[in-house]
Design a protein around this motif. Structure first.
Motif, PDB file in Angstrom:
ATOM      1  N   ARG A 302       0.779  -1.348   0.021  1.00  0.00           N
ATOM      2  CA  ARG A 302      -0.117   0.000  -0.015  1.00  0.00           C
ATOM      3  C   ARG A 302       0.873   1.320  -0.141  1.00  0.00           C
ATOM      4  O   ARG A 302       1.918   1.330   0.896  1.00  0.00           O
ATOM      5  CB  ARG A 302      -0.722  -0.169   1.288  1.00  0.00           C
ATOM      6  N   GLY A 303       0.635   2.330  -0.872  1.00  0.00           N
ATOM      7  CA  GLY A 303       1.308   3.406  -1.008  1.00  0.00           C
ATOM      8  C   GLY A 303       2.254   3.432  -2.044  1.00  0.00           C
ATOM      9  O   GLY A 303       2.881   4.251  -2.712  1.00  0.00           O
ATOM     10  N   ASP A 304       2.379   2.268  -2.559  1.00  0.00           N
ATOM     11  CA  ASP A 304       3.279   2.148  -3.954  1.00  0.00           C
ATOM     12  C   ASP A 304       2.732   2.710  -5.157  1.00  0.00           C
ATOM     13  O   ASP A 304       1.415   2.812  -5.228  1.00  0.00           O
ATOM     14  CB  ASP A 304       3.627   0.823  -4.297  1.00  0.00           C
ATOM     15  N   THR A 305       3.566   3.529  -5.947  1.00  0.00           N
ATOM     16  CA  THR A 305       3.203   4.173  -7.271  1.00  0.00           C
ATOM     17  C   THR A 305       3.230   3.305  -8.209  1.00  0.00           C
ATOM     18  O   THR A 305       4.516   2.555  -8.484  1.00  0.00           O
ATOM     19  CB  THR A 305       3.808   5.361  -7.439  1.00  0.00           C
ATOM     20  N   ILE A 306       2.363   2.794  -9.310  1.00  0.00           N
ATOM     21  CA  ILE A 306       2.238   1.703 -10.185  1.00  0.00           C
ATOM     22  C   ILE A 306       1.875   2.304 -11.368  1.00  0.00           C
ATOM     23  O   ILE A 306       0.960   3.009 -11.598  1.00  0.00           O
ATOM     24  CB  ILE A 306       1.573   0.524  -9.749  1.00  0.00           C
ATOM     25  N   MET A 307       2.430   1.875 -12.554  1.00  0.00           N
ATOM     26  CA  MET A 307       2.184   2.261 -13.774  1.00  0.00           C
ATOM     27  C   MET A 307       1.846   0.757 -14.517  1.00  0.00           C
ATOM     28  O   MET A 307       2.450  -0.291 -14.621  1.00  0.00           O
ATOM     29  CB  MET A 307       3.359   2.792 -14.772  1.00  0.00           C
ATOM     30  N   LEU A 308       0.486   0.757 -15.251  1.00  0.00           N
ATOM     31  CA  LEU A 308       0.313  -0.150 -16.120  1.00  0.00           C
ATOM     32  C   LEU A 308       0.391   0.100 -17.484  1.00  0.00           C
ATOM     33  O   LEU A 308      -0.255   1.301 -17.918  1.00  0.00           O
ATOM     34  CB  LEU A 308      -1.543  -0.603 -15.778  1.00  0.00           C
ATOM     35  N   THR A 309       0.431  -0.937 -18.230  1.00  0.00           N
ATOM     36  CA  THR A 309       0.543  -0.563 -19.660  1.00  0.00           C
ATOM     37  C   THR A 309       0.096  -1.867 -20.444  1.00  0.00           C
ATOM     38  O   THR A 309       0.353  -2.827 -19.947  1.00  0.00           O
ATOM     39  CB  THR A 309       1.828   0.062 -20.353  1.00  0.00           C
ATOM     40  N   ALA A 310      -0.474  -1.781 -21.574  1.00  0.00           N
ATOM     41  CA  ALA A 310      -1.024  -2.887 -22.280  1.00  0.00           C
ATOM     42  C   ALA A 310      -1.178  -2.561 -23.718  1.00  0.00           C
ATOM     43  O   ALA A 310      -1.318  -1.656 -24.137  1.00  0.00           O
ATOM     44  CB  ALA A 310      -2.324  -3.458 -21.696  1.00  0.00           C
ATOM     45  N   PHE A 311      -1.243  -3.669 -24.506  1.00  0.00           N
ATOM     46  CA  PHE A 311      -1.430  -3.624 -25.821  1.00  0.00           C
ATOM     47  C   PHE A 311      -2.176  -4.937 -26.364  1.00  0.00           C
ATOM     48  O   PHE A 311      -1.828  -5.877 -25.996  1.00  0.00           O
ATOM     49  CB  PHE A 311      -0.004  -3.573 -26.512  1.00  0.00           C
ATOM     50  N   GLY A 312      -3.100  -4.579 -27.453  1.00  0.00           N
ATOM     51  CA  GLY A 312      -3.743  -5.910 -27.839  1.00  0.00           C
ATOM     52  C   GLY A 312      -4.406  -5.654 -29.128  1.00  0.00           C
ATOM     53  O   GLY A 312      -4.290  -4.707 -30.084  1.00  0.00           O
ATOM     54  N   GLY A 313      -5.062  -6.555 -29.879  1.00  0.00           N
ATOM     55  CA  GLY A 313      -5.567  -6.733 -31.094  1.00  0.00           C
ATOM     56  C   GLY A 313      -6.552  -5.678 -31.166  1.00  0.00           C
ATOM     57  O   GLY A 313      -7.312  -5.132 -30.251  1.00  0.00           O
ATOM     58  N   GLY A 314      -6.505  -4.965 -32.236  1.00  0.00           N
ATOM     59  CA  GLY A 314      -7.483  -3.832 -32.719  1.00  0.00           C
ATOM     60  C   GLY A 314      -7.333  -2.799 -33.560  1.00  0.00           C
ATOM     61  O   GLY A 314      -8.069  -2.545 -34.518  1.00  0.00           O
ATOM     62  N   LEU A 315      -5.931  -2.410 -33.647  1.00  0.00           N
ATOM     63  CA  LEU A 315      -5.031  -2.556 -32.460  1.00  0.00           C
ATOM     64  C   LEU A 315      -5.545  -1.475 -31.352  1.00  0.00           C
ATOM     65  O   LEU A 315      -6.012  -0.372 -31.674  1.00  0.00           O
ATOM     66  CB  LEU A 315      -3.593  -2.111 -32.976  1.00  0.00           C
ATOM     67  N   VAL A 316      -5.328  -1.966 -30.075  1.00  0.00           N
ATOM     68  CA  VAL A 316      -5.500  -0.895 -28.813  1.00  0.00           C
ATOM     69  C   VAL A 316      -4.229  -1.020 -27.856  1.00  0.00           C
ATOM     70  O   VAL A 316      -3.481  -1.877 -28.022  1.00  0.00           O
ATOM     71  CB  VAL A 316      -6.766  -1.413 -28.420  1.00  0.00           C
ATOM     72  N   TRP A 317      -4.227   0.054 -27.107  1.00  0.00           N
ATOM     73  CA  TRP A 317      -3.160   0.338 -26.253  1.00  0.00           C
ATOM     74  C   TRP A 317      -3.531   1.287 -25.226  1.00  0.00           C
ATOM     75  O   TRP A 317      -4.180   1.985 -25.242  1.00  0.00           O
ATOM     76  CB  TRP A 317      -1.774   0.564 -26.814  1.00  0.00           C
ATOM     77  N   GLY A 318      -3.026   1.268 -24.102  1.00  0.00           N
ATOM     78  CA  GLY A 318      -3.215   2.394 -23.211  1.00  0.00           C
ATOM     79  C   GLY A 318      -2.163   1.899 -21.820  1.00  0.00           C
ATOM     80  O   GLY A 318      -1.454   1.269 -21.708  1.00  0.00           O
ATOM     81  N   SER A 319      -2.384   3.054 -20.943  1.00  0.00           N
ATOM     82  CA  SER A 319      -1.649   2.952 -19.692  1.00  0.00           C
ATOM     83  C   SER A 319      -2.391   3.539 -18.712  1.00  0.00           C
ATOM     84  O   SER A 319      -3.456   4.279 -19.021  1.00  0.00           O
ATOM     85  CB  SER A 319      -0.472   3.806 -19.885  1.00  0.00           C
ATOM     86  N   LEU A 320      -2.076   3.195 -17.469  1.00  0.00           N
ATOM     87  CA  LEU A 320      -2.755   3.624 -16.337  1.00  0.00           C
ATOM     88  C   LEU A 320      -1.803   4.109 -15.159  1.00  0.00           C
ATOM     89  O   LEU A 320      -0.890   3.124 -14.735  1.00  0.00           O
ATOM     90  CB  LEU A 320      -3.895   3.161 -15.747  1.00  0.00           C
ATOM     91  N   LEU A 321      -1.834   5.175 -14.442  1.00  0.00           N
ATOM     92  CA  LEU A 321      -0.891   5.436 -13.381  1.00  0.00           C
ATOM     93  C   LEU A 321      -1.557   5.533 -12.186  1.00  0.00           C
ATOM     94  O   LEU A 321      -2.632   6.289 -12.056  1.00  0.00           O
ATOM     95  CB  LEU A 321      -0.290   6.647 -13.471  1.00  0.00           C
ATOM     96  N   PHE A 322      -1.130   4.929 -10.996  1.00  0.00           N
ATOM     97  CA  PHE A 322      -2.109   4.921  -9.769  1.00  0.00           C
ATOM     98  C   PHE A 322      -1.336   4.779  -8.570  1.00  0.00           C
ATOM     99  O   PHE A 322      -0.096   4.181  -8.558  1.00  0.00           O
ATOM    100  CB  PHE A 322      -3.201   4.050  -9.929  1.00  0.00           C
ATOM    101  N   GLU A 323      -1.697   5.159  -7.295  1.00  0.00           N
ATOM    102  CA  GLU A 323      -1.171   4.833  -6.123  1.00  0.00           C
ATOM    103  C   GLU A 323      -2.010   3.883  -5.515  1.00  0.00           C
ATOM    104  O   GLU A 323      -3.201   4.287  -5.430  1.00  0.00           O
ATOM    105  CB  GLU A 323      -0.798   6.086  -5.385  1.00  0.00           C
ATOM    106  N   TYR A 324      -1.403   3.027  -5.046  1.00  0.00           N
ATOM    107  CA  TYR A 324      -2.177   1.567  -4.519  1.00  0.00           C
ATOM    108  C   TYR A 324      -2.578   2.026  -3.008  1.00  0.00           C
ATOM    109  O   TYR A 324      -1.469   2.229  -2.090  1.00  0.00           O
ATOM    110  CB  TYR A 324      -1.336   0.374  -4.489  1.00  0.00           C
TER     111      TYR A 324
END
Length: 324
Positions: A302-324
């Protein structure tokens, strides 16, 4: 101003394991060849009686328990999947009933491997505008049902699993929760990774081959560039740097993709959450599954800062930054 915070997480993988040694008996491949090119040793496969909603239910129940909430507390369900139990109704509707939620909204998001980030993006909007208090977001897929086990380039990759988060509204000033999210698309590349049959253009029938088709080399380059670009965009928008971020959780597509993205972004490999060796690529489930695994083994706190990122068929891609 309201914030969207992560109040509970959970995951589920089927018991059955499909190892590289098993695949050696099915196609012309070897354990060494698979490990070298993908980093995968085994993958989880749903039992014959299991469908996506069964996996989603287990992950959702675990997330609710972690959040110390009951199904009646949930105001909306969003399930990311490309392998629903049926063409319709949605997995989310089945999950709403099976969990025992109230008659709240429930729908699926079909954004392939970026589905979980897309679903979080949607949940964030409902929470920040004050519409809801608690939203259940699930990523679940049974890719084994659309995998061609005569194609050695794809059958070594794909697997089954589910992950779930309860995302809640907060007004606490020192909670950050979701800091920024972004999603993108480039439909001109859709034939690089898709299932050509089983939809309205080529409906299901006796001769239908509704299996994944992928141009691996082209997807590799597109994935690395897109995931690197969206993380860089998020860092520039928020002012965060790689040093400010405790963990990077990429979509678990391929070991070489994970390494290339981390290198492009100047992230230390030790800060990259990697579960691909034992779970393979289970599409929208990879990110929440990786998150839950890292929380349970004590890496993420808890309290860690985390970056998510993904890519997939579509083509689609994205990211999300959050503090847990």
């Amino acid at each position: 101003m309201y914030k969207a915070v992560i109040s509970g997480i959970g995951s589920y993988v089927p018991e059955q394991r499909l190892s590289n040694r098993d695949l050696e008996q099915m196609v012309d491949t070897s354990d060494e060849w698979i490990i070298t090119r993908t980093g995968i040793s085994e993958r989880r496969i749903a039992a014959s009686w299991q469908a996506t909603s069964d996996l989603a239910f287990q992950a959702a129940a675990a997330a609710l328990k972690d959040a110390n909430l009951s199904p009646e507390d949930i105001d909306l369900l969003v399930v990311a999947t490309v392998t629903p139990d049926h063409i319709f109704p949605s997995v989310a509707c089945q999950l709403q009933h099976r969990l025992g939620c109230r008659n709240v909204g429930a729908f699926d998001v079909g954004a392939t491997c970026v589905g979980f980030i897309s679903a979080l993006n949607i949940a964030e909007q409902f929470l920040k505008n004050g519409r809801h208090q608690h939203i259940l977001v699930v990523g679940a897929d049974t890719l084994s049902r659309i995998t061609d086990y005569t194609d050695r380039s794809t059958c070594i990759l794909f697997a089954d699993g589910a992950g779930a988060w309860v995302v809640s509204r907060s007004e606490i000033s020192d909670e950050k929760g979701i800091i920024h999210s972004s999603i993108h698309s480039a439909g001109e590349h859709f034939e690089r990774l898709y299932v050509p049959e089983g939809g309205s253009r080529h409906p299901a029938g006796k001769e239908t081959k509704a299996k994944i088709v992928m141009e691996g080399n082209k997807i590799f380059k597109l994935a690395v560039n897109a995931m690197s670009q969206t993380v860089q965009e998020t860092m520039e928008t928020t002012g965060y740097t790689a040093e400010d971020i405790d963990w990077l959780i990429p979509h678990q597509a391929n070991q070489r993709i994970l390494e290339a993205v981390a290198k492009n972004l100047d992230f230390d490999q030790e800060k990259v959450i990697n579960t691909i060796k034992y779970y393979g690529n289970n599409s929208s489930a990879t990110i929440p599954l990786a998150m839950d695994t890292a929380v349970k083994d004590g890496r993420i706190r808890r309290g860690d800062t985390i970056m998510l990122t993904a890519f997939g068929g579509g083509l689609v891609w994205g990211s999300l930054l959050f503090e847990y």
